[in-house]
Design a protein around this motif. Sequence first.
Motif, PDB file in Angstrom:
ATOM      1  N   ASN A 189     -19.636 -19.248 -44.387  1.00  0.00           N
ATOM      2  CA  ASN A 189     -20.726 -19.024 -45.768  1.00  0.00           C
ATOM      3  C   ASN A 189     -22.555 -18.097 -45.364  1.00  0.00           C
ATOM      4  OD1 ASN A 189     -19.085 -20.611 -46.959  1.00  0.00           O
ATOM      5  ND2 ASN A 189     -20.501 -22.699 -46.199  1.00  0.00           N
ATOM      6  N   GLU A 217     -19.787  -8.809 -56.046  1.00  0.00           N
ATOM      7  CA  GLU A 217     -20.816  -8.071 -56.467  1.00  0.00           C
ATOM      8  C   GLU A 217     -20.602  -7.371 -57.722  1.00  0.00           C
ATOM      9  OE1 GLU A 217     -24.840  -6.907 -53.700  1.00  0.00           O
ATOM     10  OE2 GLU A 217     -23.816  -5.176 -54.221  1.00  0.00           O
ATOM     11  N   THR A 231     -18.659 -15.629 -57.066  1.00  0.00           N
ATOM     12  CA  THR A 231     -17.661 -15.889 -55.785  1.00  0.00           C
ATOM     13  C   THR A 231     -16.109 -17.040 -55.455  1.00  0.00           C
ATOM     14  OG1 THR A 231     -18.341 -18.788 -55.367  1.00  0.00           O
ATOM     15  CG2 THR A 231     -19.959 -16.829 -54.031  1.00  0.00           C
ATOM     16  N   THR A 260     -14.636 -17.514 -47.596  1.00  0.00           N
ATOM     17  CA  THR A 260     -14.443 -17.190 -49.251  1.00  0.00           C
ATOM     18  C   THR A 260     -14.887 -15.594 -49.184  1.00  0.00           C
ATOM     19  OG1 THR A 260     -17.368 -17.758 -48.304  1.00  0.00           O
ATOM     20  CG2 THR A 260     -15.250 -19.390 -49.354  1.00  0.00           C
ATOM     21  N   TYR A 261     -15.180 -15.605 -50.688  1.00  0.00           N
ATOM     22  CA  TYR A 261     -15.474 -13.424 -51.092  1.00  0.00           C
ATOM     23  C   TYR A 261     -16.397 -14.088 -51.853  1.00  0.00           C
ATOM     24  CZ  TYR A 261     -10.552 -13.751 -48.048  1.00  0.00           C
ATOM     25  OH  TYR A 261      -9.946 -13.787 -47.664  1.00  0.00           O
ATOM     26  N   ARG A 262     -17.774 -13.299 -51.439  1.00  0.00           N
ATOM     27  CA  ARG A 262     -18.652 -12.277 -52.648  1.00  0.00           C
ATOM     28  C   ARG A 262     -18.505 -11.462 -52.928  1.00  0.00           C
ATOM     29  NH1 ARG A 262     -23.552 -10.081 -53.042  1.00  0.00           N
ATOM     30  NH2 ARG A 262     -23.892  -9.286 -50.860  1.00  0.00           N
ATOM     31  N   SER A 300     -23.882 -11.704 -59.313  1.00  0.00           N
ATOM     32  CA  SER A 300     -22.492 -11.777 -57.455  1.00  0.00           C
ATOM     33  C   SER A 300     -21.910 -13.034 -58.230  1.00  0.00           C
ATOM     34  CB  SER A 300     -23.952 -12.438 -56.571  1.00  0.00           C
ATOM     35  OG  SER A 300     -24.175 -11.349 -55.651  1.00  0.00           O
ATOM     36  N   GLU A 334     -21.211 -11.835 -43.809  1.00  0.00           N
ATOM     37  CA  GLU A 334     -20.468 -11.249 -44.370  1.00  0.00           C
ATOM     38  C   GLU A 334     -20.099 -10.107 -43.728  1.00  0.00           C
ATOM     39  OE1 GLU A 334     -22.258 -11.339 -49.084  1.00  0.00           O
ATOM     40  OE2 GLU A 334     -22.572 -10.204 -47.712  1.00  0.00           O
TER      41      GLU A 334
END
Length: 268
Positions: free
Chosen positions: A163, A124, A135, A120-122, A133, A166
């Motif tokens: 999860n 910012e 997702t 998955t991707y965060r 933030s 990173e």
Amino acid sequence: FTDPSPINDLKAKYIGMTSVILTWLVNNTASNSYRIEFGNSASMDSLTSNRTEVEIAKLIPGTMYNFTVFAIVNGNETGGVSLSLYTKPSPVLHLEAEYVGVTSVNLTWEVNDTASDSYTYRIEVVNDSFIRSLTSDVTKKEIPELLPGMMYNFTVFAVAADNETEGEGRSKVLYMKPSPVLHLKAEYIGVTSVNLTWEVNDTASDSYTYRIEVVNDPSIGNLTSTVTKAEITELLPGTMYNFTVFAVAADNETEGEGRSKDLYTSKS
């Protein structure tokens, strides 16, 4: 019968994309050699060490590994102590803005890791006054509720399947498009000149400049202004001109939508 392990407090001192450093403590001075078994769902490997710290390299980014450390005491291997962890994903690639609007942007990026199907991707989002933030489960994201003409720093992190782990962030700085100017009007119309005025309501408008496009088919001229007015000279008497004013953000590149007005200069 396997002796109980003298190893305790097994932990990762460092977790990278393709390597980890493990450390542990021992409560038995007779053990001075260790075997470290490690692997993922596809393969297993092992190495030996005579220290209570070891670097394990050539791992796959964003992948779960199980590490088990066995002590060797008087030639015999004790029971093992295990630790599972994910390596860091690689940084995302080719972070781009597919669309930049007045209050939203659409970001896209790519990933090449073998394990990327599980990522998955965060995202910012940072400006002078806040950090937010978001997702995403896919390699794109629309980011709404931004302020016109404002500079934002967008950083995208790939996140492994736990999860938590990173990768290093990839960043892009973008200015939002300014809003169209308001109330464009001619304060004065002369024979060879026109004085235009307009207004802006954006929070970021103190940093704006303005581009004024002057069109009299087939010629097009451009002027700039640092204030919300402009005198346009060297026009032809009794001629129709189209004047379009664009607000320009502080990067001197990102323009808002133009606001236009058709005017005739006075006849001589």
